[in-house]
Motif scaffolding. Structure first.
Motif, PDB file in Angstrom:
ATOM      1  N   ALA A  60       0.853  -1.183   0.000  1.00 41.65           N
ATOM      2  CA  ALA A  60       0.000   0.000   0.000  1.00 41.65           C
ATOM      3  C   ALA A  60       0.895   1.242   0.000  1.00 41.65           C
ATOM      4  CB  ALA A  60      -0.901   0.003   1.230  1.00 41.65           C
ATOM      5  N   ARG A  61       0.406   2.290  -0.612  1.00 41.93           N
ATOM      6  CA  ARG A  61       1.180   3.527  -0.645  1.00 41.93           C
ATOM      7  C   ARG A  61       1.328   4.095   0.771  1.00 41.93           C
ATOM      8  NH1 ARG A  61       2.054   5.627  -5.601  1.00 41.93           N
ATOM      9  NH2 ARG A  61       0.859   4.757  -7.340  1.00 41.93           N
ATOM     10  N   SER A  62       2.500   4.560   1.083  1.00 45.22           N
ATOM     11  CA  SER A  62       2.733   5.100   2.425  1.00 45.22           C
ATOM     12  C   SER A  62       1.871   6.327   2.695  1.00 45.22           C
ATOM     13  CB  SER A  62       4.216   5.455   2.603  1.00 45.22           C
ATOM     14  OG  SER A  62       4.635   6.379   1.614  1.00 45.22           O
ATOM     15  N   GLU A  63       1.589   7.104   1.636  1.00 42.57           N
ATOM     16  CA  GLU A  63       0.794   8.320   1.806  1.00 42.57           C
ATOM     17  C   GLU A  63      -0.702   8.060   1.701  1.00 42.57           C
ATOM     18  OE1 GLU A  63       1.709   8.045  -2.625  1.00 42.57           O
ATOM     19  OE2 GLU A  63       2.670   7.547  -0.707  1.00 42.57           O
ATOM     20  N   ASN A  64      -1.089   6.844   1.262  1.00 40.61           N
ATOM     21  CA  ASN A  64      -2.504   6.497   1.132  1.00 40.61           C
ATOM     22  C   ASN A  64      -2.628   4.983   1.211  1.00 40.61           C
ATOM     23  OD1 ASN A  64      -5.180   6.102   0.544  1.00 40.61           O
ATOM     24  ND2 ASN A  64      -5.115   7.036  -1.493  1.00 40.61           N
ATOM     25  N   LEU A  65      -2.942   4.449   2.374  1.00 38.14           N
ATOM     26  CA  LEU A  65      -2.991   3.002   2.579  1.00 38.14           C
ATOM     27  C   LEU A  65      -4.156   2.344   1.860  1.00 38.14           C
ATOM     28  CD1 LEU A  65      -2.093   2.778   6.385  1.00 38.14           C
ATOM     29  CD2 LEU A  65      -0.588   2.455   4.410  1.00 38.14           C
ATOM     30  N   ASN A  66      -5.069   3.125   1.298  1.00 35.66           N
ATOM     31  CA  ASN A  66      -6.195   2.580   0.550  1.00 35.66           C
ATOM     32  C   ASN A  66      -5.867   2.373  -0.926  1.00 35.66           C
ATOM     33  OD1 ASN A  66      -8.039   2.541   2.732  1.00 35.66           O
ATOM     34  ND2 ASN A  66      -8.305   4.756   2.522  1.00 35.66           N
ATOM     35  N   GLN A  67      -4.619   2.586  -1.314  1.00 35.51           N
ATOM     36  CA  GLN A  67      -4.241   2.464  -2.718  1.00 35.51           C
ATOM     37  C   GLN A  67      -2.907   1.741  -2.828  1.00 35.51           C
ATOM     38  OE1 GLN A  67      -3.339   6.105  -5.141  1.00 35.51           O
ATOM     39  NE2 GLN A  67      -5.212   5.487  -6.203  1.00 35.51           N
ATOM     40  N   ALA A  68      -2.834   0.778  -3.780  1.00 35.10           N
ATOM     41  CA  ALA A  68      -1.604   0.013  -3.974  1.00 35.10           C
ATOM     42  C   ALA A  68      -0.557   0.828  -4.714  1.00 35.10           C
ATOM     43  CB  ALA A  68      -1.908  -1.251  -4.769  1.00 35.10           C
ATOM     44  N   ASP A  69       0.690   0.600  -4.351  1.00 35.02           N
ATOM     45  CA  ASP A  69       1.814   1.129  -5.103  1.00 35.02           C
ATOM     46  C   ASP A  69       2.153   0.074  -6.162  1.00 35.02           C
ATOM     47  OD1 ASP A  69       4.208   1.945  -6.140  1.00 35.02           O
ATOM     48  OD2 ASP A  69       5.296   1.955  -4.232  1.00 35.02           O
ATOM     49  N   GLU A  70       1.743   0.285  -7.392  1.00 32.08           N
ATOM     50  CA  GLU A  70       1.890  -0.731  -8.427  1.00 32.08           C
ATOM     51  C   GLU A  70       3.349  -1.030  -8.753  1.00 32.08           C
ATOM     52  OE1 GLU A  70      -0.822  -0.762 -11.675  1.00 32.08           O
ATOM     53  OE2 GLU A  70      -2.329   0.409 -10.580  1.00 32.08           O
ATOM     54  N   SER A  71       4.247  -0.115  -8.445  1.00 32.93           N
ATOM     55  CA  SER A  71       5.667  -0.366  -8.689  1.00 32.93           C
ATOM     56  C   SER A  71       6.255  -1.366  -7.692  1.00 32.93           C
ATOM     57  CB  SER A  71       6.455   0.940  -8.615  1.00 32.93           C
ATOM     58  OG  SER A  71       6.489   1.448  -7.289  1.00 32.93           O
ATOM     59  N   SER A  72       5.519  -1.673  -6.622  1.00 39.03           N
ATOM     60  CA  SER A  72       6.010  -2.605  -5.591  1.00 39.03           C
ATOM     61  C   SER A  72       5.678  -4.062  -5.920  1.00 39.03           C
ATOM     62  CB  SER A  72       5.407  -2.245  -4.231  1.00 39.03           C
ATOM     63  OG  SER A  72       4.001  -2.521  -4.219  1.00 39.03           O
ATOM     64  N   ARG A  73       5.005  -4.313  -7.012  1.00 38.92           N
ATOM     65  CA  ARG A  73       4.513  -5.641  -7.379  1.00 38.92           C
ATOM     66  C   ARG A  73       5.600  -6.713  -7.297  1.00 38.92           C
ATOM     67  NH1 ARG A  73       0.864  -8.079 -11.466  1.00 38.92           N
ATOM     68  NH2 ARG A  73       1.979  -9.699 -12.611  1.00 38.92           N
ATOM     69  N   GLU A  74       5.275  -7.837  -6.635  1.00 37.97           N
ATOM     70  CA  GLU A  74       6.134  -9.011  -6.615  1.00 37.97           C
ATOM     71  C   GLU A  74       5.267 -10.238  -6.894  1.00 37.97           C
ATOM     72  OE1 GLU A  74       8.422  -9.434  -3.058  1.00 37.97           O
ATOM     73  OE2 GLU A  74       9.346  -7.458  -3.237  1.00 37.97           O
ATOM     74  N   VAL A  75       5.692 -11.078  -7.828  1.00 35.14           N
ATOM     75  CA  VAL A  75       4.988 -12.326  -8.117  1.00 35.14           C
ATOM     76  C   VAL A  75       5.605 -13.418  -7.252  1.00 35.14           C
ATOM     77  CG1 VAL A  75       4.367 -14.020  -9.863  1.00 35.14           C
ATOM     78  CG2 VAL A  75       4.475 -11.585 -10.462  1.00 35.14           C
ATOM     79  N   ILE A  76       4.806 -14.002  -6.364  1.00 37.08           N
ATOM     80  CA  ILE A  76       5.289 -15.031  -5.439  1.00 37.08           C
ATOM     81  C   ILE A  76       5.219 -16.408  -6.094  1.00 37.08           C
ATOM     82  CG2 ILE A  76       5.040 -16.003  -3.127  1.00 37.08           C
ATOM     83  CD1 ILE A  76       5.779 -13.007  -3.195  1.00 37.08           C
ATOM     84  N   LEU A  77       4.091 -16.726  -6.712  1.00 38.60           N
ATOM     85  CA  LEU A  77       3.906 -17.956  -7.492  1.00 38.60           C
ATOM     86  C   LEU A  77       3.139 -17.588  -8.757  1.00 38.60           C
ATOM     87  CD1 LEU A  77       2.750 -20.492  -4.722  1.00 38.60           C
ATOM     88  CD2 LEU A  77       4.959 -20.488  -5.893  1.00 38.60           C
ATOM     89  N   GLY A  78       3.488 -18.214  -9.877  1.00 41.20           N
ATOM     90  CA  GLY A  78       2.756 -17.962 -11.110  1.00 41.20           C
ATOM     91  C   GLY A  78       3.395 -16.934 -12.013  1.00 41.20           C
TER      92      GLY A  78
END
Length: 227
Positions: A60-78
């Motif tokens: 979640a964005r540090s300045e807005n926890l209701n919105q994802a930071d899309e640059s932080s994306r990590e694929v765990i499986l798949g």
């Protein structure tokens, strides 16, 4: 406002879609949110028939926890077909995400077989071979009893890496082996489960708590399993 819009990446027919969401137990410190969904392998919202499922996480964005930071994306499986969950039927696919007391992440997945017939394999040959799933997994409902498949299982993994844990019952000595990730198997469609907080906080003990698994029957009954 939506936390994130994955409409171009996610299939949404029948049992497809975004099925599992989990907030990291240490969300206040790390802001991670985990998402489990069926991937549209070609994009474009076209309801592809043959697909795989994926586990990702976003901060979640540090300045807005209701919105994802899309640059932080990590694929765990798949990351691709071979690394994901089979989703070549449009039923009995992935299910839930739950964090255990010991910080491990449990993931459920159905056997991805044809639900209306005795499926022993061969019903979706386009899904196997080449750069798709291994031919050894083309065994229909028997995937639930095959430790070489993620399908029909409850997995217990390290949420940072998606790897299995040495305290899992089928650990092979290699954390990236499929059996090393398996906590319970022989399940048809464990689309929902919960964890009773009666385990240990130490992941090395292999006691995440009692897992109560809702599994799907055919036409007469459903069942509840405890692992």
């Amino acid at each position: 406002e939506p936390f994130i819009d994955l409409e171009d990446e996610v299939l949404s027919k029948h049992d497809q879609g975004l099925l599992g969401i989990a907030v990291d137990p240490n969300f206040e410190e790390n802001r991670w949110v985990y998402l489990l969904y069926v991937v549209d392998p070609t994009g474009g919202r076209d309801n592809d028939r043959f697909a795989f499922s994926r586990l990702t996480r976003y901060k979640a964005r540090s300045e807005n926890l209701n919105q994802a930071d899309e640059s932080s994306r990590e694929v765990i499986l798949g990351k691709d077909w071979r690394d994901g969950f089979i989703a070549c039927s449009d039923q009995h696919l992935i299910g839930s995400l739950r964090f255990a007391q010991d910080g491990t992440l449990l993931v459920s997945a159905g056997e991805a077989a044809e639900p209306g017939i005795p499926d022993a394999g061969g019903t979706r040959p386009e899904c196997f071979g080449d750069d798709r799933f291994d031919q050894a997994e083309d065994i229909g409902a028997f995937r639930s009893q095959f430790l070489g498949s993620l399908a029909g299982k409850i997995l217990r993994i390290d949420p940072e890496t998606g790897l299995g844990l040495s305290s899992n019952p089928y650990y092979t000595g290699q954390a990236d082996d499929i059996p090393s990730r398996v906590w319970a198997y022989g399940l048809r469609n464990p689309f929902r489960f919960g964890i009773r907080p009666n385990g240990s906080p130490d992941a090395d003990e292999g006691r995440p708590g009692s897992v109560y698994i809702g599994d799907v029957g055919t036409n007469l009954y459903e069942d509840l399993n405890v692992s």
